[in-house]
Write an enzyme that holds these catalytic residues in place. Structure first.
Site, PDB file in Angstrom:
ATOM      1  N   ARG A  67       0.881  -1.180   0.077  1.00 49.63           N
ATOM      2  CA  ARG A  67      -0.002   0.032  -0.011  1.00 49.63           C
ATOM      3  C   ARG A  67       0.815   1.239  -0.046  1.00 49.63           C
ATOM      4  O   ARG A  67       0.360   2.409  -0.453  1.00 49.63           O
ATOM      5  CB  ARG A  67      -1.132  -0.110   1.062  1.00 49.63           C
ATOM      6  CG  ARG A  67      -2.170  -1.125   1.009  1.00 49.63           C
ATOM      7  CD  ARG A  67      -2.997  -1.271   2.070  1.00 49.63           C
ATOM      8  NE  ARG A  67      -2.404  -1.763   3.351  1.00 49.63           N
ATOM      9  CZ  ARG A  67      -1.947  -3.115   3.479  1.00 49.63           C
ATOM     10  NH1 ARG A  67      -2.542  -4.040   2.556  1.00 49.63           N
ATOM     11  NH2 ARG A  67      -1.399  -3.362   4.644  1.00 49.63           N
ATOM     12  N   GLU A 127       7.401 -10.909  13.765  1.00 49.28           N
ATOM     13  CA  GLU A 127       6.803 -11.462  15.106  1.00 49.28           C
ATOM     14  C   GLU A 127       7.530 -12.866  15.314  1.00 49.28           C
ATOM     15  O   GLU A 127       7.805 -13.355  16.162  1.00 49.28           O
ATOM     16  CB  GLU A 127       5.444 -11.649  15.105  1.00 49.28           C
ATOM     17  CG  GLU A 127       4.742 -12.015  16.493  1.00 49.28           C
ATOM     18  CD  GLU A 127       3.231 -11.889  16.491  1.00 49.28           C
ATOM     19  OE1 GLU A 127       2.781 -12.373  17.312  1.00 49.28           O
ATOM     20  OE2 GLU A 127       2.726 -11.518  15.444  1.00 49.28           O
TER      21      GLU A 127
END
Length: 175
Positions: A58, A95
């Protein structure tokens, strides 16, 4: 115009407990999208910005629009293995594991002033990698701009600790 109302929140995506902030709804609304791009670039009007770097994916949409408004070139910062020419890379922590951002080795001329753009900043890991990658290429990273900040995750502080001013158009509590 309150552009925040054009960001759709999708609960429990991509996993339970996450509130996904979907900016594609903002991008799909012509006036909201125009307003957002205008607000992102306004602080840099009249300054010399040579390139705008957008982070996949994006950030490409926003970065291209910002580059156009600033009469600057555009540099895509892509995930590993997506660029067709010789690239330089910067790894960053996820993560669960690591990933890499890349840019073409000739995308930046040393000393060029660059604005980094993405849709959202959470922990700041991807933006940090983008800044380090641009600096590896010789860029002067003037600032980082985002539509959305998730302040509880501390990404803006991480970027500012690198000496890069940040601007976010809106903040959402929670993640």
């Amino acid at each position: 115009m309150d552009i925040k109302k054009y960001v759709r929140t999708i609960p429990d995506y991509p996993k339970p407990g996450i509130m996904f902030r979907d900016v594609t709804t903002l991008m799909g609304h012509p006036q909201a999208f125009r307003r957002a791009v205008d607000e992102l670039v306004q602080p840099f009007a009249g300054l010399k910005i040579d390139k705008v770097a957008g982070i996949e994916a994006r950030g490409f949409i926003l970065g291209g629009a910002c580059a156009h408004q600033l009469s600057a070139g555009f540099v895509p910062l892509r995930k590993k293995g997506k660029l067709p020419y010789k690239a330089i890379s910067q790894s960053y922590e996820l993560e669960y594991g690591t990933d890499e951002l890349e840019m073409h080795e000739d995308a930046i001329v040393a000393g060029e002033r660059v604005l980094i753009v993405d849709d959202l900043i959470a922990t700041g890991g991807t933006a940090e990698a983008g800044i380090k990658l641009l600096r590896k290429g010789g860029a002067i990273v003037e600032a980082a701009v985002f539509l959305v900040d998730l302040p509880e995750l501390g990404g803006c502080k991480k970027i500012e600790d690198l000496g890069v001013p940040t601007t976010c158009l809106m903040r959402f509590d929670g993640h």
